[in-house]
Design an enzyme around this catalytic site. Structure first.
Site, PDB file in Angstrom:
ATOM      1  N   TYR A 272       0.683  -1.046  -0.042  1.00 26.67           N
ATOM      2  CA  TYR A 272       0.144   0.056   0.204  1.00 26.67           C
ATOM      3  C   TYR A 272       0.773   1.181   0.142  1.00 26.67           C
ATOM      4  CZ  TYR A 272      -3.592  -3.018   1.451  1.00 26.67           C
ATOM      5  OH  TYR A 272      -3.960  -4.579   1.193  1.00 26.67           O
TER       6      TYR A 272
ATOM      7  N   CYS B  91       7.838 -17.185  18.103  1.00 28.63           N
ATOM      8  CA  CYS B  91       6.318 -15.792  18.677  1.00 28.63           C
ATOM      9  C   CYS B  91       6.710 -16.917  20.316  1.00 28.63           C
ATOM     10  CB  CYS B  91       5.551 -16.645  17.984  1.00 28.63           C
ATOM     11  SG  CYS B  91       5.082 -15.947  16.277  1.00 28.63           S
TER      12      CYS B  91
ATOM     13  N   CYS C 182       0.186 -20.732  17.492  1.00 33.42           N
ATOM     14  CA  CYS C 182      -0.753 -19.659  16.429  1.00 33.42           C
ATOM     15  C   CYS C 182      -1.121 -21.052  15.830  1.00 33.42           C
ATOM     16  CB  CYS C 182      -1.399 -18.454  16.716  1.00 33.42           C
ATOM     17  SG  CYS C 182      -0.945 -17.451  17.770  1.00 33.42           S
TER      18      CYS C 182
ATOM     19  N   ARG D 204       1.529 -16.957   8.854  1.00 33.05           N
ATOM     20  CA  ARG D 204       3.049 -17.002   8.599  1.00 33.05           C
ATOM     21  C   ARG D 204       3.315 -18.472   8.603  1.00 33.05           C
ATOM     22  NH1 ARG D 204       3.601 -11.054   9.091  1.00 33.05           N
ATOM     23  NH2 ARG D 204       2.660 -10.160   7.717  1.00 33.05           N
TER      24      ARG D 204
ATOM     25  N   ASP E  55      -7.658 -16.144   5.750  1.00 29.63           N
ATOM     26  CA  ASP E  55      -7.418 -16.166   4.464  1.00 29.63           C
ATOM     27  C   ASP E  55      -6.271 -17.708   3.985  1.00 29.63           C
ATOM     28  OD1 ASP E  55      -6.354 -14.016   4.204  1.00 29.63           O
ATOM     29  OD2 ASP E  55      -4.452 -13.600   5.958  1.00 29.63           O
TER      30      ASP E  55
HETATM   31  C1  LIG Z   1      -2.326  -5.730   6.344  1.00 31.12           C
HETATM   32  C2  LIG Z   1      -1.215  -5.068   6.030  1.00 31.12           C
HETATM   33  C3  LIG Z   1      -0.903  -3.485   6.753  1.00 31.12           C
HETATM   34  C4  LIG Z   1      -1.454  -2.721   6.836  1.00 31.12           C
HETATM   35  O1  LIG Z   1      -3.435  -2.422   6.616  1.00 31.12           O
HETATM   36  P1  LIG Z   1      -3.832  -1.496   7.195  1.00 31.12           P
HETATM   37  O2  LIG Z   1      -5.516  -1.881   6.215  1.00 31.12           O
HETATM   38  O3  LIG Z   1      -3.430  -0.108   7.420  1.00 31.12           O
HETATM   39  O4  LIG Z   1      -4.011  -1.992   8.310  1.00 31.12           O
HETATM   40  C5  LIG Z   1      -0.132  -2.565   5.425  1.00 31.12           C
HETATM   41  N1  LIG Z   1       0.846  -3.658   4.640  1.00 31.12           N
HETATM   42  C6  LIG Z   1       0.499  -4.842   3.724  1.00 31.12           C
HETATM   43  C7  LIG Z   1       1.488  -5.876   3.413  1.00 31.12           C
HETATM   44  C8  LIG Z   1      -0.626  -5.335   4.801  1.00 31.12           C
HETATM   45  O5  LIG Z   1      -0.829  -7.008   4.561  1.00 31.12           O
HETATM   46  S1  SF4 Z   2      -0.841 -15.411  14.220  1.00 30.98           S
HETATM   47 FE1  SF4 Z   2       1.431 -16.106  13.489  1.00 30.98          FE
HETATM   48  S2  SF4 Z   2       3.238 -14.807  13.644  1.00 30.98           S
HETATM   49 FE2  SF4 Z   2       0.986 -14.077  15.309  1.00 30.98          FE
HETATM   50  S3  SF4 Z   2       0.999 -14.670  17.131  1.00 30.98           S
HETATM   51 FE3  SF4 Z   2       0.825 -16.463  16.578  1.00 30.98          FE
HETATM   52  S4  SF4 Z   2       2.165 -17.612  15.506  1.00 30.98           S
HETATM   53 FE4  SF4 Z   2       2.566 -15.367  16.175  1.00 30.98          FE
END
Ligand SMILES: *Cc1c(COP(=O)(O)O)cnc(C)c1O
Ligand code: SF4
Length: 373
Positions: free
Chosen positions: A112, A124, A128, A133, A293
């Site tokens: 963005y 972490c 989770c 990720r 996702d």
């Molecule tokens: C979600 C995200 C953001 C932040 O988006 P906001 O709508 O401002 O919370 C920024 N960069 C990436 C790549 C994202 O996936």
């Molecule tokens: S969602 Fe993924 S990155 Fe976030 S605290 Fe949990 S394990 Fe860590």
């Protein structure tokens, strides 16, 4: 401070409140989880393969939030390996948002215009099971090197349109105060940056990490710092979590929360109402409710978009507007975030006046100047 659970009742309070103790005693094996929780013999067998592919890690604190020893407990469902993690839908991928492709320098994701994301590490306090990720769980991303940090800072200095950097990971607060402070200082040296946003699940999974030293370090940064937490269930709103939020607030950091809509954890209106109003009570503004996702290893948590919209529709008007997050999901392949609202448009009456479905279900005309005449 009292411990909320019969688990770990023998641990001295000073140890319990020490975040390093919590990390040293994080539970990682199926055998240990089964034994601590008293899960039946066959449980461990059913998730051996899932555990081999996606490791486990749970702080004693987070485990103690569970209220039953069932794998369906909303806390345990977020942290115990599950055989369903191996059953991906056909569209599931390790990196469905294609973050790797929007990365101009290592660890920096610039998608963005006015904000960029920096991945600080891959560790972490709790793994989770629904993590977006999970792909980084295998490659154990260390803290950024000086060269990586310099490359990111140089890029940002050349891109004046970026006014905000999001620090994510992994969880940036698994780093020591010195290392995290170094990263924050590096970004603070970029003149046009206005805001640094730290995404962290520590207030949820290890609130003991929010120490006075950490808060002092954060409050000294010359930029405006925001914290984005990740509470998913009202049981996570413990006294310890509230105290951690309070310490951050008193250090001058505003708090917002991003939840993920998770099947079998929080996918009903009453649970989310309790979560969102509970967050308001501890001064955390619900910001996003994300639809899951299509990340490999998390298919069993996905609810479908309609479910989220139904829940948001039940909450609207019946719950403080301040408590309601934006319901959103990410388009695949760098398509970006989409915010969705329940559809309240209900056609037109005989005079051509637009009709709307109110929060209590009635259909109400709203004559307005831009109506076709
Ligand atoms: C979600 C995200 C953001 C932040 O988006 P906001 O709508 O401002 O919370 C920024 N960069 C990436 C790549 C994202 O996936
Ligand atoms: S969602 Fe993924 S990155 Fe976030 S605290 Fe949990 S394990 Fe860590």
């Amino acid at each position: 401070m009292t411990r909320p659970s019969r688990l770990y009742s023998e641990v001295p309070v000073a140890d319990w409140n020490d975040w390093q103790w919590q990390l040293r005693h994080a539970v990682t094996t199926g055998a240990e989880l089964a034994q601590l929780l008293g899960l039946p013999e066959h449980w461990q067998r059913t998730c051996t393969e899932a555990l081999r592919r996606y490791s486990a890690k749970v702080t004693p604190y987070y485990l103690s939030l569970a209220r039953s020893a069932s794998p369906n407990d909303p806390i345990l469902r977020q942290c115990l390996p599950h055989p369903e993690e191996l059953h991906d839908s056909p569209d599931a991928r390790p990196d469905p948002l294609a973050e790797e492709q929007s990365s101009p320098t290592p660890r920096l994701v610039h998608r963005y215009r006015d904000r960029a994301l920096f991945l600080c590490c891959s560790s972490c306090a709790v793994r989770c099971r629904h993590c977006m990720r999970k792909r980084h769980w295998h490659d154990a991303l260390p803290p950024p090197s000086a060269a990586e940090l310099t490359a990111a800072v140089d890029y940002l200095r050349r891109h004046h349109e970026v006014r905000e950097v999001l620090l994510s990971g992994g969880d940036p607060l698994t780093l020591t105060n010195d290392v995290l402070g170094g990263i924050l200082d590096a970004f603070a040296s970029v003149p046009q940056l206005e805001v640094l946003r730290i995404g962290t699940r520590m207030p949820v999974t290890l609130p003991q990490r929010i120490t006075a030293d950490l808060c002092a370090m954060l409050s000294q940064n010359p930029k405006t710092l925001w914290i984005a937490t990740h509470f998913n269930h009202p049981w996570e709103l413990s006294d310890e979590a509230a105290a951690a939020a309070d310490r951050l607030l008193k250090a001058g950091l505003p708090l917002v929360n991003q939840s993920v809509l998770l099947r079998g954890v929080n996918d009903d209106a009453e649970t989310l109402r309790q979560l969102f109003t509970g967050l308001l009570k501890i001064k955390i503004k619900p910001y996003y409710l994300f639809h899951g996702d299509p990340v490999a290893g998390t298919t069993h948590f996905r609810t479908g978009i309609r479910k989220g919209l139904d829940i948001m529709n039940q909450l609207r008007g019946n719950t403080s507007g301040l408590a309601l997050p934006a319901f959103a999901f990410d388009l695949p392949d760098a398509g970006g975030k989409i915010r969705l609202e329940p559809d309240c448009a209900a056609g037109y009456d005989e005079q051509g006046t637009p009709l709307f479905r109110s929060f209590n279900g009635s259909i109400v005309p709203y004559p307005n100047p831009d109506q076709d005449s």
